[in-house]
Design a protein around this motif. Structure first.
Motif, mmCIF file in Angstrom:
data_model
loop_
_atom_site.group_PDB
_atom_site.id
_atom_site.type_symbol
_atom_site.label_atom_id
_atom_site.label_comp_id
_atom_site.label_asym_id
_atom_site.label_seq_id
_atom_site.Cartn_x
_atom_site.Cartn_y
_atom_site.Cartn_z
ATOM 1 N N GLU A 5 62.467 65.182 16.455
ATOM 2 C CA GLU A 5 62.515 65.821 17.777
ATOM 3 C C GLU A 5 62.067 64.845 18.864
ATOM 4 O O GLU A 5 62.686 64.759 19.927
ATOM 5 N N ARG A 6 60.988 64.130 18.618
ATOM 6 C CA ARG A 6 60.498 63.146 19.595
ATOM 7 C C ARG A 6 61.512 62.038 19.826
ATOM 8 O O ARG A 6 61.755 61.621 20.961
ATOM 9 N N ASP A 7 62.112 61.552 18.740
ATOM 10 C CA ASP A 7 63.129 60.509 18.874
ATOM 11 C C ASP A 7 64.300 61.013 19.713
ATOM 12 O O ASP A 7 64.805 60.294 20.586
ATOM 13 N N ASN A 8 64.737 62.252 19.448
ATOM 14 C CA ASN A 8 65.837 62.831 20.219
ATOM 15 C C ASN A 8 65.464 62.984 21.688
ATOM 16 O O ASN A 8 66.283 62.701 22.575
ATOM 17 N N LEU A 9 64.233 63.414 21.967
ATOM 18 C CA LEU A 9 63.780 63.533 23.356
ATOM 19 C C LEU A 9 63.733 62.170 24.040
ATOM 20 O O LEU A 9 64.141 62.037 25.199
ATOM 21 N N ASN A 10 63.259 61.161 23.331
ATOM 22 C CA ASN A 10 63.226 59.812 23.911
ATOM 23 C C ASN A 10 64.620 59.308 24.229
ATOM 24 O O ASN A 10 64.833 58.656 25.256
ATOM 25 N N GLU A 11 65.591 59.614 23.368
ATOM 26 C CA GLU A 11 66.971 59.231 23.647
ATOM 27 C C GLU A 11 67.492 59.953 24.894
ATOM 28 O O GLU A 11 68.159 59.338 25.737
ATOM 29 N N LEU A 12 67.169 61.238 25.025
ATOM 30 C CA LEU A 12 67.562 61.993 26.213
ATOM 31 C C LEU A 12 66.944 61.415 27.473
ATOM 32 O O LEU A 12 67.612 61.289 28.501
ATOM 33 N N ILE A 13 65.676 61.056 27.401
ATOM 34 C CA ILE A 13 64.987 60.466 28.550
ATOM 35 C C ILE A 13 65.649 59.155 28.936
ATOM 36 O O ILE A 13 65.880 58.877 30.125
ATOM 37 N N THR A 14 65.971 58.340 27.958
ATOM 38 C CA THR A 14 66.622 57.052 28.231
ATOM 39 C C THR A 14 67.951 57.256 28.940
ATOM 40 O O THR A 14 68.257 56.576 29.930
ATOM 41 N N VAL A 15 68.749 58.200 28.466
ATOM 42 C CA VAL A 15 70.042 58.481 29.088
ATOM 43 C C VAL A 15 69.841 59.010 30.511
ATOM 44 O O VAL A 15 70.512 58.571 31.454
ATOM 45 N N ALA A 16 68.908 59.941 30.687
ATOM 46 C CA ALA A 16 68.666 60.518 32.014
ATOM 47 C C ALA A 16 68.156 59.467 32.989
ATOM 48 O O ALA A 16 68.583 59.427 34.151
#
Length: 87
Positions: free
Chosen positions: A42-53
């Motif tokens: 979940e944290r990895d997925n959130l970090n990927e979302l943050i990077t894209v945003a």
């Protein structure tokens, strides 16, 4: 119905394994480790979302973060106040 499971062999430092085993409780070490890995995913997925945003909109400023923290604190105070009034 639960998800299908598989059996895996992992290697980790003994002190971490023993601490996890001590904390795992009745669900057991496998469930404890599975939950920890799920949280990390979940944290990895959130970090990927943050990077894209951030790539699209730029990084979030400290001021924006503080403003949102202030809004959250205010909402919690209001919610606590409503809870006290209904008791």
């Amino acid at each position: 119905m639960s998800e299908p499971t598989g059996k895996y062999s992992i290697t980790m430092p003994r002190d971490i394994a023993e601490a996890a085993k001590a904390r795992s409780g009745p669900s057991g070490l496998s469930a404890y480790v599975a939950a920890a890995v799920a949280r990390q995913i979940e944290r990895d997925n959130l970090n990927e979302l943050i990077t894209v945003a951030e790539a699209e909109h730029g990084p979030v400023t400290d001021e924006e973060i503080q403003s949102l923290r202030d809004q959250l604190a205010q909402a919690r105070r209001e919610q606590a106040g409503r809870g006290a009034n209904t008791a």
